[in-house]
Structure formats: structure tokens, C-alpha cells
Design an enzyme around this catalytic site. Sequence first.
Site, PDB file in Angstrom:
ATOM      1  N   HIS A 203      15.679 -16.268   8.896  1.00 56.32           N
ATOM      2  CA  HIS A 203      15.966 -15.298   7.627  1.00 56.32           C
ATOM      3  C   HIS A 203      16.720 -14.224   8.218  1.00 56.32           C
ATOM      4  O   HIS A 203      17.715 -13.807   7.378  1.00 56.32           O
ATOM      5  CB  HIS A 203      14.753 -15.084   6.690  1.00 56.32           C
ATOM      6  N   ARG A 310      17.973 -12.728  -6.003  1.00 51.81           N
ATOM      7  CA  ARG A 310      16.730 -13.163  -5.230  1.00 51.81           C
ATOM      8  C   ARG A 310      15.747 -12.034  -5.494  1.00 51.81           C
ATOM      9  O   ARG A 310      15.665 -10.909  -4.844  1.00 51.81           O
ATOM     10  CB  ARG A 310      17.023 -12.876  -3.688  1.00 51.81           C
ATOM     11  N   ARG A 347      16.527 -16.142  -9.667  1.00 51.96           N
ATOM     12  CA  ARG A 347      15.585 -16.965  -9.311  1.00 51.96           C
ATOM     13  C   ARG A 347      14.032 -16.405  -9.233  1.00 51.96           C
ATOM     14  O   ARG A 347      13.966 -15.258  -8.764  1.00 51.96           O
ATOM     15  CB  ARG A 347      15.993 -17.294  -7.678  1.00 51.96           C
ATOM     16  N   GLU A 446      15.996 -28.024  -2.543  1.00 52.72           N
ATOM     17  CA  GLU A 446      16.013 -27.536  -1.160  1.00 52.72           C
ATOM     18  C   GLU A 446      14.758 -28.124  -0.437  1.00 52.72           C
ATOM     19  O   GLU A 446      14.538 -27.816   0.765  1.00 52.72           O
ATOM     20  CB  GLU A 446      15.543 -26.070  -1.287  1.00 52.72           C
ATOM     21  N   ASN A 469      19.937 -23.708   3.067  1.00 55.64           N
ATOM     22  CA  ASN A 469      19.026 -23.178   4.341  1.00 55.64           C
ATOM     23  C   ASN A 469      17.629 -23.888   4.449  1.00 55.64           C
ATOM     24  O   ASN A 469      17.247 -24.512   5.379  1.00 55.64           O
ATOM     25  CB  ASN A 469      18.712 -21.892   4.204  1.00 55.64           C
ATOM     26  N   ASP A 470      16.909 -23.955   3.224  1.00 61.44           N
ATOM     27  CA  ASP A 470      15.858 -24.531   3.523  1.00 61.44           C
ATOM     28  C   ASP A 470      15.984 -26.118   3.401  1.00 61.44           C
ATOM     29  O   ASP A 470      15.002 -26.971   4.063  1.00 61.44           O
ATOM     30  CB  ASP A 470      14.589 -24.283   2.214  1.00 61.44           C
ATOM     31  N   ARG A 480      13.097 -23.070  10.880  1.00 59.71           N
ATOM     32  CA  ARG A 480      14.100 -22.129  11.360  1.00 59.71           C
ATOM     33  C   ARG A 480      13.906 -20.927  11.879  1.00 59.71           C
ATOM     34  O   ARG A 480      14.715 -20.204  12.496  1.00 59.71           O
ATOM     35  CB  ARG A 480      15.181 -22.176  10.041  1.00 59.71           C
ATOM     36  N   CYS A 517      24.308 -22.561  -3.044  1.00 58.61           N
ATOM     37  CA  CYS A 517      24.121 -21.192  -2.659  1.00 58.61           C
ATOM     38  C   CYS A 517      23.395 -20.661  -1.554  1.00 58.61           C
ATOM     39  O   CYS A 517      22.963 -19.670  -1.271  1.00 58.61           O
ATOM     40  CB  CYS A 517      22.950 -20.573  -4.152  1.00 58.61           C
TER      41      CYS A 517
END
Length: 592
Positions: A203, A310, A347, A446, A469-470, A480, A517
Amino acid sequence: MSMQVFGLPVSRGVAIGRAVLVASSRVDVAHYFVEPEQVREEIQRLCAARELVCAELESLKDEVEGDTPAELVALLDVHVMLLNDEVQAAATCQWIEERHYNAEWAVAAQLDALTRQFDEMEDEYLRERKSDVEQVAERLLRALDRADRACMPPIMRRGVASTQGDEAPLVLVANDISPADMMQFKGSVFRGFVTEVGGRTSHTAIVARSLDIPAVVGAREASRLVRQDDWVIIDGDAGLVIVDPSPMVLEEYRFRQRQGQLERDRLERLRGRPAVTMDGHRVELLANIELPGDTSAALAAGAEGVGLFRSEFLFMNRSGELPDEQEQYEAYRAAVQSMRGLPVTIRTIDIGADKPLDRMSAHDHTLNPALGLRAIRWSLADPDMFEGQLRAILRAAVHGPVRLLVPMISHPSEIRATLDAVERARGKLVAEGTPHGVVTLGAMIEVPAAALMLPRFLRHFDFVSIGTNDLIQYTLAIDRADEAVAHLYDPWHPAVLALIANTIRMAQAAGKGVSVCGEMAGDPDFTAVLLSFGLRSFSMHPTQLPRIKQRILRTDLAALDGLADRVLAADDPKQASLPAVRPAIIPVPQAA
């Protein structure tokens, strides 16, 4: 002597500056800059802590029993002597006076300098005395912590223009940097960073790319090889750190810096142009933000709205004190009003895994936090916190269009529980007569389970947003943030691309909005592929938006015909994507 340290390239560009080391210590150390007018006060803090530790050691000497070994008393004497060493005391104060380090950082920096000297000593006995220095420094750090715990700031204060009289740029070298601390880079003095751990998909690396900060991670031994104040070049394209470069190498990289700035200036000219392909297809470009103040950068980049706010960053670096409903409402309202009628997608809190809250101790983490209590699971496990956030979002919707996005939802029971929570929050606001607005409700895709049961999701949600990403890490069973398997994280994996393509297709067939996103949205290598899948809404960090817009303006969708089929059928989708990309020259408006 010039040397090179190799790591992983995670954020492109070149950074040149003096090294600022965040030294490792068994005691947590706060790293931040003090204002010039606070230097004297900070030195007084240091002196007070030194006097306190000296008094503690003298008290210990007075309390020892008669049968206590003489070596122990002698050791205490050595520690007192080290504390009262005027040369070392002056050197520590110098970090505060010249670099404007806070007292804790100054102690850690001087400890780092001293331990290096001990490591280079040939005499084994003298080398072993390093432990005495470390113990004294740790006592001093604990004294500073006790005296000032209540007002200890985060790792770096914002808004400090420089810390050196010669205005030299700075780069940060550390063992690691948390995602929350990475956010402090916004508007900070640091031009780039180097960490000893981390992978391309951690991240922290993702945040670095989104902030457009040159960075190299996984540069083992960097903290040992780089000294405080060394000139350092960070080559974010090659994953290379050059320490103490020669004049010729320095000039070469300064030329590359200037070339990079010219390219950014050219992209800046596209800001006012709509994102329309060469054959007239409009594409929506949205911005990802972390804090309300980021909306100004989103608007400056030409974003058509916020595709991802976020909200968890409102909860971080707060010493365990979570924001209440009113504080959240004011933050969301500020973001909504700042976007001037453009939509804002908020979110709900996505805490857990590599984004823990301060109040979570190491004992709160599971063996595999990526699969633990995080995101919507964490929210549903804390109904009072979740209700406060939902109420704040609903109240903010009075001031402009708001979309509410639920992260990591994967089970029908979570859908029901989330919808019930939203209705309870809305019902209480109605009963109280508290003004609130209507929100469109969306789900993040995700987790593979969500992608595979998407038709059921689409019966309950107004839109979906693909968090690549997830989705990649859960599809490929790869954490990751784990260096040992980070090399297996592959956004080009056929299974990942199939899930993305099917999600876009099914959402559009159902007449529901769909966007991406995750990091793939801001990666120019994926723009043509995502367009060929039918995606028409991208959300990314504002710094990435101009480059994606340029790629869209240069794309003819007719030329992408068949690209999706080729990519999805290929064993190597990345290679299959290359022939379909046909760059075209477009006129770039001249600066006014």
C-alpha cells in the site's frame, strides 16, 4: 565515495536531495520538524529529559545494595558520563538547530551517527560499548515520551517549506513507512523516499505512485549505507539509489529531472479538455482522494467528480480517538461543497490489513490480516461507529450529489446487514428531523466472490466500483504487502482480467454504473485494454489523470476492435495488448 543501492522501482521519476534518515530504534520515535521559533523550546525539552534521566540513574545508584556487583555501579556511572558528554550533547542539539528536527529525532539521528563510529572500530571491546550508547539513548527517548506523550505529533508536520538554511531538497531514507505516514508527504519537504522493505504492490508503494513521488523500496541496507546529509539520487524508473554521486552523474540526473518537468507541463495543457476518444466517445475521469483538502487538486487536474474518497484516513494518526459523527459530517460536507456540484463517492471506512488504526496493537492483528476483520466486516462488527459514519454521509448529501460505496462486501448476509444499517441511520435522522439527503448506493468489487455473484449484487446496488488492488491479491491468493510473494502479484493475470471484463459487461447489461478505482485505472498500460472491455469511467489520483487523459485522446476505439477477445484468450495478455495500441498525434493547445 559514490555507491549504488538497488531496490524495486515503485514510483517513476528522479529525486535528488540530502538524505534524512529515520533511524530504527527499539523505542518508537516521533519524526517531525519544528518551526524556527520552536527550536529553543525543543532544545529545552531535550535538556529537561537529559536531567531527568541523570536523576533517575543517580537514584538507582543510591538504591543499590551493598552486595551489588561493582560492575553494575560502574555501568551506571558510564551512562551518566555519556549523558553529560558536552560534545555529544552539542551534536544532538545541532540537529535541532540546523535541521529543525524534533528532540526525539535528534537523539535518534545522533545515535545513528555514533553507532556507525562504533561499528567501524577495530577494537572488539570498544565496539561492544555501542550497547551502552544505545541504552542511554533509549532512556532519553523514553523520558521525552513520558514528558510529551499527550501532544506528540505524527511523523512529519505539513507546511514546513524547508529545514536547511541552504534550502537543499531532502529525500527520506527509512526501514519502512506506514500508509498513514505516507500521506504526510503531501506538501512536505521530501522530494522522494527510499525504504529497506516493501514490494511493488504494497500500500505504501501505491500511495507513493498516486502522489507522484519518486520512490524505491526493498533497498536492503540503505539505512546502513546512506549517512545523514549525504547527497542521494533516487531513480524511480530503474529502482536505483546513488549515494554521493559524482558531478557528472549528478548533472545527468538533473537533466532528466528537467525533461520530466517539461513532460508534466505539456500534460498540464490538457487539463481543460474533455476526455473524448478520437472517434467521439466520452470517458469519465474521476479522482481518488484521502482528505477533504484534496478536492482542490482534483479540480485542478480536471476531474469530473470524486470516484473514491478514502474515509479511513480521517480515522488515522489520532492516537486511538476516532472522529465522531459531527467531525465526519463537517469533513464530508467540505469535500462535497468544494466539488461544486460534481459527484463525490465516499467509501465507508476500509480499515485493516496494511491500514491499521493507531488504537490497534500488534496483538489485535491476525496471522493474515488481509483475510481478517477489515473493511465492511469491521464496520458491521462495530455498529455504533458504522451508524455514526452513515449518518454523517447522509447529512452531507444535503450539500451536493453523494454516492456511498461499501468496500470488500462479499456475502449476501453482508448486503442485507449493510442495507439495514443504512435504513436504520436514515430512519433515525427522519425521526429526529435532522436534514439529510439521498445517496446512491454502490459496492466495491474486490473479492472474487463478489465478481462471481454480481447479478445478485446488482439487484441491490445502484453502481459498482472495481477495486483492482485487492481483487488481484484475493484472486491470486497473494498478500501484496508480503515481500516473499509480491513478485507473483500480476494485474495481467488472465483470471484477473476475466473478472474485470465480466464485471464491466454484466453491470452495463443491467444498466448500472461501473468504474475502476484501483491502481489499474491510473496505469496508461491498461487504458486501451479497459476501454476495449467497455469501461467508460476511470477513477485515480489527480496526479495520474493528465497522462490517462492523453492516452484516451490518442485512442480510436474502432482500432481496439477485437482487442478484448485477444487479451482474454491469450496466455500472455500483456503481449497480446501491444499491437492493438495505435498512438496518434493530436494537437496540443498552446499555453495562454
